[in-house]
Every structure is written in C-alpha cells, then in structure tokens.
Design a protein around this motif. Structure first.
Motif, PDB file in Angstrom:
ATOM      1  N   THR A   1       0.846  -1.193   0.000  1.00 42.00           N
ATOM      2  CA  THR A   1       0.000   0.000   0.000  1.00 42.00           C
ATOM      3  C   THR A   1       0.875   1.234   0.000  1.00 42.00           C
ATOM      4  O   THR A   1       1.733   1.404   0.867  1.00 42.00           O
ATOM      5  CB  THR A   1      -0.929   0.054   1.229  1.00 42.00           C
ATOM      6  N   GLU A   2       0.654   2.098  -0.959  1.00 43.88           N
ATOM      7  CA  GLU A   2       1.426   3.333  -1.114  1.00 43.88           C
ATOM      8  C   GLU A   2       2.918   3.010  -1.125  1.00 43.88           C
ATOM      9  O   GLU A   2       3.715   3.627  -0.411  1.00 43.88           O
ATOM     10  CB  GLU A   2       1.073   4.321   0.025  1.00 43.88           C
ATOM     11  N   VAL A   3       3.284   2.036  -1.933  1.00 42.78           N
ATOM     12  CA  VAL A   3       4.667   1.551  -1.998  1.00 42.78           C
ATOM     13  C   VAL A   3       5.220   1.598  -3.417  1.00 42.78           C
ATOM     14  O   VAL A   3       6.333   2.090  -3.635  1.00 42.78           O
ATOM     15  CB  VAL A   3       4.739   0.088  -1.479  1.00 42.78           C
ATOM     16  N   VAL A   4       4.429   1.107  -4.388  1.00 41.64           N
ATOM     17  CA  VAL A   4       5.007   0.926  -5.728  1.00 41.64           C
ATOM     18  C   VAL A   4       5.457   2.241  -6.354  1.00 41.64           C
ATOM     19  O   VAL A   4       6.378   2.249  -7.179  1.00 41.64           O
ATOM     20  CB  VAL A   4       4.047   0.165  -6.683  1.00 41.64           C
ATOM     21  N   GLU A   5       4.834   3.350  -5.941  1.00 45.29           N
ATOM     22  CA  GLU A   5       5.229   4.644  -6.508  1.00 45.29           C
ATOM     23  C   GLU A   5       6.620   5.081  -6.029  1.00 45.29           C
ATOM     24  O   GLU A   5       7.220   5.983  -6.585  1.00 45.29           O
ATOM     25  CB  GLU A   5       4.177   5.725  -6.185  1.00 45.29           C
ATOM     26  N   HIS A   6       7.131   4.399  -4.982  1.00 46.05           N
ATOM     27  CA  HIS A   6       8.461   4.738  -4.454  1.00 46.05           C
ATOM     28  C   HIS A   6       9.581   3.886  -5.053  1.00 46.05           C
ATOM     29  O   HIS A   6      10.751   4.147  -4.780  1.00 46.05           O
ATOM     30  CB  HIS A   6       8.506   4.514  -2.935  1.00 46.05           C
ATOM     31  N   LEU A   7       9.225   2.859  -5.821  1.00 48.18           N
ATOM     32  CA  LEU A   7      10.238   1.865  -6.201  1.00 48.18           C
ATOM     33  C   LEU A   7      11.068   2.316  -7.406  1.00 48.18           C
ATOM     34  O   LEU A   7      10.526   2.646  -8.460  1.00 48.18           O
ATOM     35  CB  LEU A   7       9.559   0.531  -6.539  1.00 48.18           C
ATOM     36  N   ALA A   8      12.398   2.273  -7.243  1.00 45.41           N
ATOM     37  CA  ALA A   8      13.290   2.606  -8.362  1.00 45.41           C
ATOM     38  C   ALA A   8      13.324   1.465  -9.376  1.00 45.41           C
ATOM     39  O   ALA A   8      13.566   1.694 -10.557  1.00 45.41           O
ATOM     40  CB  ALA A   8      14.691   2.905  -7.837  1.00 45.41           C
ATOM     41  N   ARG A   9      13.105   0.225  -8.928  1.00 44.62           N
ATOM     42  CA  ARG A   9      13.142  -0.947  -9.812  1.00 44.62           C
ATOM     43  C   ARG A   9      11.850  -1.751  -9.645  1.00 44.62           C
ATOM     44  O   ARG A   9      11.868  -2.887  -9.159  1.00 44.62           O
ATOM     45  CB  ARG A   9      14.362  -1.809  -9.477  1.00 44.62           C
ATOM     46  N   PRO A  10      10.719  -1.175 -10.028  1.00 44.26           N
ATOM     47  CA  PRO A  10       9.443  -1.871  -9.782  1.00 44.26           C
ATOM     48  C   PRO A  10       9.323  -3.202 -10.519  1.00 44.26           C
ATOM     49  O   PRO A  10       8.675  -4.117 -10.009  1.00 44.26           O
ATOM     50  CB  PRO A  10       8.392  -0.864 -10.262  1.00 44.26           C
ATOM     51  N   GLY A  11       9.944  -3.316 -11.690  1.00 40.22           N
ATOM     52  CA  GLY A  11       9.849  -4.577 -12.427  1.00 40.22           C
ATOM     53  C   GLY A  11      10.433  -5.722 -11.614  1.00 40.22           C
ATOM     54  O   GLY A  11       9.790  -6.759 -11.391  1.00 40.22           O
ATOM     55  N   ALA A  12      11.659  -5.534 -11.127  1.00 38.01           N
ATOM     56  CA  ALA A  12      12.331  -6.584 -10.354  1.00 38.01           C
ATOM     57  C   ALA A  12      11.629  -6.823  -9.014  1.00 38.01           C
ATOM     58  O   ALA A  12      11.461  -7.972  -8.581  1.00 38.01           O
ATOM     59  CB  ALA A  12      13.791  -6.178 -10.114  1.00 38.01           C
ATOM     60  N   GLU A  13      11.185  -5.750  -8.379  1.00 42.50           N
ATOM     61  CA  GLU A  13      10.536  -5.890  -7.055  1.00 42.50           C
ATOM     62  C   GLU A  13       9.193  -6.611  -7.176  1.00 42.50           C
ATOM     63  O   GLU A  13       8.872  -7.490  -6.370  1.00 42.50           O
ATOM     64  CB  GLU A  13      10.306  -4.516  -6.421  1.00 42.50           C
ATOM     65  N   LEU A  14       8.403  -6.262  -8.185  1.00 43.84           N
ATOM     66  CA  LEU A  14       7.098  -6.907  -8.337  1.00 43.84           C
ATOM     67  C   LEU A  14       7.261  -8.365  -8.758  1.00 43.84           C
ATOM     68  O   LEU A  14       6.488  -9.228  -8.317  1.00 43.84           O
ATOM     69  CB  LEU A  14       6.232  -6.130  -9.338  1.00 43.84           C
ATOM     70  N   GLU A  15       8.278  -8.649  -9.575  1.00 47.61           N
ATOM     71  CA  GLU A  15       8.542 -10.046  -9.938  1.00 47.61           C
ATOM     72  C   GLU A  15       8.912 -10.861  -8.703  1.00 47.61           C
ATOM     73  O   GLU A  15       8.489 -12.009  -8.554  1.00 47.61           O
ATOM     74  CB  GLU A  15       9.677 -10.130 -10.965  1.00 47.61           C
ATOM     75  N   ARG A  16       9.706 -10.273  -7.817  1.00 45.33           N
ATOM     76  CA  ARG A  16      10.085 -10.978  -6.595  1.00 45.33           C
ATOM     77  C   ARG A  16       8.857 -11.268  -5.735  1.00 45.33           C
ATOM     78  O   ARG A  16       8.705 -12.375  -5.201  1.00 45.33           O
ATOM     79  CB  ARG A  16      11.109 -10.154  -5.805  1.00 45.33           C
ATOM     80  N   LEU A  17       7.953 -10.289  -5.620  1.00 46.77           N
ATOM     81  CA  LEU A  17       6.734 -10.509  -4.835  1.00 46.77           C
ATOM     82  C   LEU A  17       5.874 -11.606  -5.472  1.00 46.77           C
ATOM     83  O   LEU A  17       5.324 -12.453  -4.779  1.00 46.77           O
ATOM     84  CB  LEU A  17       5.936  -9.208  -4.722  1.00 46.77           C
ATOM     85  N   TRP A  18       5.782 -11.555  -6.794  1.00 48.90           N
ATOM     86  CA  TRP A  18       4.955 -12.550  -7.504  1.00 48.90           C
ATOM     87  C   TRP A  18       5.479 -13.962  -7.254  1.00 48.90           C
ATOM     88  O   TRP A  18       4.716 -14.893  -7.050  1.00 48.90           O
ATOM     89  CB  TRP A  18       4.939 -12.215  -8.995  1.00 48.90           C
ATOM     90  N   ARG A  19       6.812 -14.105  -7.249  1.00 49.58           N
ATOM     91  CA  ARG A  19       7.424 -15.422  -6.982  1.00 49.58           C
ATOM     92  C   ARG A  19       7.146 -15.887  -5.555  1.00 49.58           C
ATOM     93  O   ARG A  19       7.136 -17.089  -5.278  1.00 49.58           O
ATOM     94  CB  ARG A  19       8.941 -15.361  -7.203  1.00 49.58           C
ATOM     95  N   CYS A  20       6.969 -14.931  -4.642  1.00 50.76           N
ATOM     96  CA  CYS A  20       6.725 -15.283  -3.232  1.00 50.76           C
ATOM     97  C   CYS A  20       5.269 -15.654  -2.953  1.00 50.76           C
ATOM     98  O   CYS A  20       4.932 -16.038  -1.833  1.00 50.76           O
ATOM     99  CB  CYS A  20       7.124 -14.129  -2.320  1.00 50.76           C
ATOM    100  N   LEU A  21       4.406 -15.507  -3.959  1.00 49.29           N
ATOM    101  CA  LEU A  21       3.001 -15.886  -3.770  1.00 49.29           C
ATOM    102  C   LEU A  21       2.811 -17.363  -4.060  1.00 49.29           C
ATOM    103  O   LEU A  21       3.336 -17.890  -5.045  1.00 49.29           O
ATOM    104  CB  LEU A  21       2.100 -15.101  -4.726  1.00 49.29           C
ATOM    105  N   LEU A  22       2.010 -18.019  -3.236  1.00 48.95           N
ATOM    106  CA  LEU A  22       1.587 -19.388  -3.517  1.00 48.95           C
ATOM    107  C   LEU A  22       0.610 -19.382  -4.697  1.00 48.95           C
ATOM    108  O   LEU A  22      -0.062 -18.379  -4.944  1.00 48.95           O
ATOM    109  CB  LEU A  22       0.882 -19.974  -2.283  1.00 48.95           C
ATOM    110  N   PRO A  23       0.503 -20.485  -5.442  1.00 47.67           N
ATOM    111  CA  PRO A  23      -0.539 -20.548  -6.470  1.00 47.67           C
ATOM    112  C   PRO A  23      -1.903 -20.254  -5.841  1.00 47.67           C
ATOM    113  O   PRO A  23      -2.211 -20.752  -4.754  1.00 47.67           O
ATOM    114  CB  PRO A  23      -0.451 -21.994  -6.966  1.00 47.67           C
ATOM    115  N   GLY A  24      -2.692 -19.419  -6.505  1.00 47.64           N
ATOM    116  CA  GLY A  24      -3.983 -19.019  -5.942  1.00 47.64           C
ATOM    117  C   GLY A  24      -3.881 -17.860  -4.969  1.00 47.64           C
ATOM    118  O   GLY A  24      -4.912 -17.380  -4.477  1.00 47.64           O
ATOM    119  N   GLY A  25      -2.649 -17.404  -4.687  1.00 48.98           N
ATOM    120  CA  GLY A  25      -2.451 -16.302  -3.746  1.00 48.98           C
ATOM    121  C   GLY A  25      -2.796 -14.948  -4.368  1.00 48.98           C
ATOM    122  O   GLY A  25      -2.899 -14.818  -5.592  1.00 48.98           O
ATOM    123  N   TRP A  26      -2.969 -13.966  -3.490  1.00 50.37           N
ATOM    124  CA  TRP A  26      -3.431 -12.634  -3.922  1.00 50.37           C
ATOM    125  C   TRP A  26      -2.368 -11.570  -3.656  1.00 50.37           C
ATOM    126  O   TRP A  26      -1.765 -11.532  -2.586  1.00 50.37           O
ATOM    127  CB  TRP A  26      -4.696 -12.245  -3.166  1.00 50.37           C
TER     128      TRP A  26
END
Ligand SMILES: [Zn+2]
Length: 217
Positions: free
Chosen positions: A133-158
């Motif tokens: 929340t109110e985080v992605v607008e601060h990220l210098a490398r949003p592509g890499a950071e969001l990919e890392r978060l996506w990998r940390c989600l279980l299948p079916g996770g939100w």
C-alpha cells in the motif's frame, strides 16, 4: 542523448519512452509499452534523503482515518482469503498499521520495509497474500521488485496494491501526488492491465486506487 532519454523503463525494461511532463523540479517520461510514467534516475533522492522524508510521515496504526484509508484495500482483500492465511506486508513503513489490521482479521502477517524492517529472509517464504500500500510509486526498480513478490506468492495467492492512478496528461500536470519527491513511478489502469497480462491473469480494479490480482493455480 540525455541521461533521462538513455534510461530504460524501470517496470518493463523498454527503451521506447517519451517526455510526458516537466515541472520545476523533475522530468517525467512515459513508457510506450507498459505506460508507466517514471522519473529518470538522475532526479531520484539519495537513500538518506528518502528516509528523512519517510520519517516525517508517521502514520498512527490506531488512527481511525488512517485505518479507513487502509480498509479500502484490507476489506476486499480479506474477502478473498480463507481464515488463518499467511501474508507479507511489503513496504510496511515505520508503523505497520495494515499488518495490525490483517492480524486482527485472523491472519498471520510478516512485514518487510527496506528502511524500517529490512529482514530479507521474508523473501524465502511463500504467502497466501502480499500487500503493497502506497509503496510501488516509491520503487526505483518496480519490475524486479514486483517479480520478486509474484514469486513469493503461492498458487492461488493474492497481491493487493494501493497507489493513485495516472489519468491523463492534463490531470497529471496539476496532481499533488507527483510533487512528493519520493514518488518516482506513476501507474495507470493500462499499466496494471499490462502487468496482469504478463502474469497471465486478470487485474481487478476496486475504487480509484486499489488493485487485486490472483496468481493462477
Ligand atoms: Zn515500460
């Protein structure tokens, strides 16, 4: 070519981006592929100056107004979760209010923040949900950071994201949100739709500034 023109889009890596807006402090460019509006690296604050800005904004986890603000993400997200889910609040800040609310809703929540809770071990785990929340607008490398978060989600996770969305160039010119010197990436519905397509799923838009996306099973 200027430094700004030479940098690639921090979300999708494309070098196809064009001038979008300039104000008295910074230039803003818009990616032609993912439509992210971004501030080129030469205008980014140093980490020390960035943290000094965050230290000015202590949000009280018990403040009803702030809890109502976070509720715009918390309520639709918890409606998608089964009880006792495990989650991560990414970019929790100095007072992890959302984590507190999610724990009160019966979930187990870890927190991470590069300035206030920088324990990278959280990224070794897998989660039923992740919030930013109110985080992605601060990220210098949003592509890499969001990919890392996506990998940390279980299948079916939100994944739940809250950030204010770019509408058009005219609205952007008068937008207070761009004036925060720590805000360096501005997303639109097109950007989140692009992201969901990359992840082969659908983006749910809730109100003006909340996005929910489920990782495919
Ligand atoms: Zn892009």
């Amino acid at each position: 070519m200027t430094d700004a023109e030479a940098s690639s889009c921090p979300l999708c890596g494309s070098t196809l981006h064009a001038h979008f807006h300039s104000d008295r402090r910074r230039d803003y460019r818009r990616c032609q592929t993912c439509h992210l509006v971004f501030v080129p690296p030469p205008y980014h604050l140093t980490a020390a100056r960035e943290k000094a800005e965050y230290d000015l904004h202590h949000n009280d986890p018990h403040d009803p107004g702030y809890r109502a603000f976070l509720g715009r993400l918390c309520e639709p997200l918890t409606a998608c979760l089964t009880s006792n889910s495990r989650g991560l609040d990414f970019g929790c800040g100095p007072g992890p209010a959302l984590a507190l609310m999610l724990r009160q809703a019966g979930h187990d929540v870890s927190v991470y923040d590069p300035f206030y809770a920088a324990d990278e071990r959280v990224f070794a785990d897998r989660y039923h949900f992740i919030t930013a929340t109110e985080v992605v607008e601060h990220l210098a490398r949003p592509g890499a950071e969001l990919e890392r978060l996506w990998r940390c989600l279980l299948p079916g996770g939100w994944l739940g994201v809250m950030t204010k969305l770019v509408r058009d160039r005219e609205a952007f010119a008068n937008w207070h949100y761009k004036n925060d010197p720590t805000h360096i990436g501005f997303y639109s519905r097109q950007t989140f739709t692009w992201l969901a397509r990359q992840w082969q799923t659908d983006m749910r838009f809730i109100g003006d500034d909340v996005m929910l996306v489920q990782k495919p099973h």
